[in-house]
Design an enzyme around this catalytic site. Structure first.
Site, PDB file in Angstrom:
ATOM      1  N   ASP A 197      51.784  40.018  52.338  1.00  0.00           N
ATOM      2  CA  ASP A 197      51.453  40.312  50.946  1.00  0.00           C
ATOM      3  C   ASP A 197      52.401  41.337  50.335  1.00  0.00           C
ATOM      4  OD1 ASP A 197      49.861  39.561  48.813  1.00  0.00           O
ATOM      5  OD2 ASP A 197      48.463  41.214  49.066  1.00  0.00           O
TER       6      ASP A 197
ATOM      7  N   ASP B 108      46.288  43.109  53.106  1.00  0.00           N
ATOM      8  CA  ASP B 108      45.308  42.980  52.028  1.00  0.00           C
ATOM      9  C   ASP B 108      44.041  42.323  52.541  1.00  0.00           C
ATOM     10  OD1 ASP B 108      44.026  42.882  49.615  1.00  0.00           O
ATOM     11  OD2 ASP B 108      45.127  41.132  48.891  1.00  0.00           O
TER      12      ASP B 108
ATOM     13  N   LYS C 265      55.917  44.472  44.868  1.00  0.00           N
ATOM     14  CA  LYS C 265      54.592  44.748  45.434  1.00  0.00           C
ATOM     15  C   LYS C 265      54.707  44.952  46.936  1.00  0.00           C
ATOM     16  CE  LYS C 265      50.253  42.262  46.318  1.00  0.00           C
ATOM     17  NZ  LYS C 265      49.538  40.978  46.097  1.00  0.00           N
TER      18      LYS C 265
ATOM     19  N   GLU D  82      44.653  43.759  43.633  1.00  0.00           N
ATOM     20  CA  GLU D  82      45.230  45.084  43.869  1.00  0.00           C
ATOM     21  C   GLU D  82      46.704  45.158  43.533  1.00  0.00           C
ATOM     22  OE1 GLU D  82      47.081  42.891  46.762  1.00  0.00           O
ATOM     23  OE2 GLU D  82      44.957  42.819  46.264  1.00  0.00           O
TER      24      GLU D  82
ATOM     25  N   ARG E 287      48.500  44.114  40.997  1.00  0.00           N
ATOM     26  CA  ARG E 287      48.810  44.555  39.634  1.00  0.00           C
ATOM     27  C   ARG E 287      48.506  46.038  39.437  1.00  0.00           C
ATOM     28  NH1 ARG E 287      44.738  40.207  37.241  1.00  0.00           N
ATOM     29  NH2 ARG E 287      45.528  39.221  39.142  1.00  0.00           N
TER      30      ARG E 287
ATOM     31  N   LYS F 156      38.189  39.294  51.238  1.00  0.00           N
ATOM     32  CA  LYS F 156      38.623  37.911  51.352  1.00  0.00           C
ATOM     33  C   LYS F 156      37.836  37.183  52.441  1.00  0.00           C
ATOM     34  CE  LYS F 156      43.461  38.847  50.149  1.00  0.00           C
ATOM     35  NZ  LYS F 156      43.582  37.952  48.996  1.00  0.00           N
TER      36      LYS F 156
ATOM     37  N   ASP G 152      40.352  42.813  44.937  1.00  0.00           N
ATOM     38  CA  ASP G 152      41.370  41.950  45.526  1.00  0.00           C
ATOM     39  C   ASP G 152      42.516  41.682  44.559  1.00  0.00           C
ATOM     40  OD1 ASP G 152      42.531  40.459  47.527  1.00  0.00           O
ATOM     41  OD2 ASP G 152      41.482  38.605  46.983  1.00  0.00           O
TER      42      ASP G 152
END
Length: 487
Positions: free
Chosen positions: A279, A261, A256, A340, A342, A268, A338
């Site tokens: 992230d 993010d 990833k 994101e 996956r 968030k 959020d």
């Protein structure tokens, strides 16, 4: 004007191997605890030059006089205690060096220590990992950095010592590079920067191809494009390939690469959002791992994919309720922007499997906060569709000092992943870490697959063992060791 950003890759100290100690070089002495139980406070500690030495792992004492300047405890002699001791020792040496310079003393840049006769290859590996990583630091500053030790000389007579040090150094470099990439601030670390930096640092034995947003659109990478659509900084896909002669197995790594993010429209809270520069720690681990794998040269083919995107907020952000078509055609009902990670992993998994036909698939991601609740901050979550691959990952981590705990892919929750308006739901009901893994499994074509959720151990707020505050570099060493074991 000097660039205040630290170099990527970071420069680690040198480990030299010698047959004996040399005069005039500051020396550290390694001592075991005087009792088989290093936590037994009733045992009388050792005394050297009037300094009481407990011998507990990581306990480093400064000793006056003409003998060793430092004495470092090894505890009960477990390999992991050597890693803790190496890290604590290098921190103590750096603190002493900074203090000497601050008080006008002469700067030393080397320290030496003699290996205990009972040190096994595992002990040496752990000690070197601690020495190399315990003093790692990443600081963006316009000032001159504090001085640090440049060389550690290990004295020992084992003819295998140089090769052990060399291999451990490759593992440490993989961890350090992962930290470098994850620590880099996101005003610098755009998807394009991460992709270009991956290409620059990959090494001569790794082929790198960077795919831009136009290619992603033409090929139908709907997940990556949806997540990256809210940012002015367009997404990228990084392909890295190590193809040694004679390889009979092919490992696909997917990481990833969310360079920042915000959570998107499902934004968030402000508290903690600054940590989202890390992230992409899973993508960083994959980039660093294939570099380390190529340096070791095992006869196993490795392909690494890192979908890079910035999950931002704007009029072009993707929305809850959207239905996104991934590479390969499968559709996802978006429930929370959020979630994101996956979305981008799904595209890359299908592409990697269809394009390269690997034997094994492993993905790494800071995916769910649920794993931090389940396993805390020092253990990675391991999900796997194949028992043999799960055992290989777990054993590889144990050999290089990274702890994994296998989590269940509970089939009772699999039906929750099925979509009402699309093929699958992005955020199905049920335990978050498990349902996220079940979502990803939908994109793995039944191959032996492992999902490494590193949301907990990818970051730290304090020193422990070889870890320092910031990105930890977790998972990179495991991936290197896994590839070596497949060879």
């Amino acid at each position: 004007m000097r660039n205040p950003l630290p170099p990527v890759p970071a420069t680690l100290l040198d480990i030299e191997v010698a047959a004996e100690l040399r005069r005039g070089v500051p020396t550290a002495r390694l001592v075991a605890a005087p009792d088989s139980d290093p936590n037994n406070d009733d045992v009388e500690p050792l005394e050297i030059e009037g300094v009481r030495i407990t011998g507990k792992a990581g306990d480093v004492q400064t000793v006056p006089g003409g003998g060793p300047r430092w004495v470092a405890g090894l505890g009960g002699g477990e390999p992991k205690e050597y890693r803790r001791t190496g890290a604590a020792l290098v921190r103590a040496v750096n603190a002493a060096l900074a203090g000497d310079v601050a008080h006008g003393g002469k700067a030393f840049r080397a320290v030496q220590l003699e290996l205990p006769e009972e040190a096994s290859p595992e002990h040496v590996t752990e000690l070197v990992l601690g020495l190399l990583l315990g003093g790692y630091r990443f600081k963006v500053t316009g000032e001159d950095p504090s001085p640090s030790v440049r060389t550690v000389r290990l004295a020992g007579h084992d003819p295998a010592l140089p090769s052990l040090v060399e291999r451990a150094s490759v593992l440490a470099a993989a961890t350090a590079l992962t930290r470098d990439l994850a620590n880099t601030p996101s005003n610098v670390k755009t998807p394009a920067w991460l992709a270009d930096t991956a290409a620059r640092v990959a090494g001569p034995r790794v082929e790198v191809t960077v795919r831009d947003e136009k290619w992603l659109a033409a090929e139908g990478f709907g997940g990556v494009l949806a997540v990256g659509g809210g940012s002015a900084r367009p997404p990228r896909l990084v392909e890295l390939a190590y193809k040694p002669a004679g390889a009979s197995r092919h490992l696909l790594l997917v990481g990833k690469g969310i360079t920042f993010d915000t959570g998107g429209l499902s934004i968030k809270p402000a508290d903690g959002m600054h940590l989202m520069r890390t992230d992409m720690a899973g993508g960083a681990a994959v980039i660093a791992a294939i570099r380390g794998i190529a340096a070791l040269g095992p006869a196993v083919r490795v392909t690494a994919l890192v979908p890079c995107a910035e999950n931002h907020v704007s009029g072009s952000s993707y929305r809850p309720g959207d239905i996104v078509r991934h590479y390969g055609g499968k559709t996802t009902e978006v429930g929370n922007t959020d979630a994101e990670g996956r979305m981008v992993l799904a595209d890359a998994l299908v592409y990697g499997i269809k394009r390269f036909a690997p034997d094994y698939v492993v993905d790494a991601a800071t995916l769910t906060g649920a794993m931090k609740v389940s396993l805390g901050l020092r253990t990675g979550g391991l999900f796997a569709s194949d028992d043999t691959l799960a055992s290989l990952v777990s054993a590889a981590g144990a050999r290089v000092g990274e702890a994994w705990w296998r989590m269940p892919l509970v089939e009772d929750y699999a039906e929750n992943v099925r979509g009402e308006f699309g093929d699958v739901r992005q955020t199905p009901s049920g335990p978050g870490g498990i349902t996220a893994a079940l979502f990803l499994r939908e994109f793995t074509a039944g191959l032996p697959w492992a999902h490494l959720d590193i949301a907990g151990p990818a970051r730290s707020e304090k020193n422990y063992e070889e870890v320092v505050p910031g990105a930890t570099g977790f998972a990179a060493r495991t991936l290197v060791e896994l590839a070596a074991s497949l060879a």
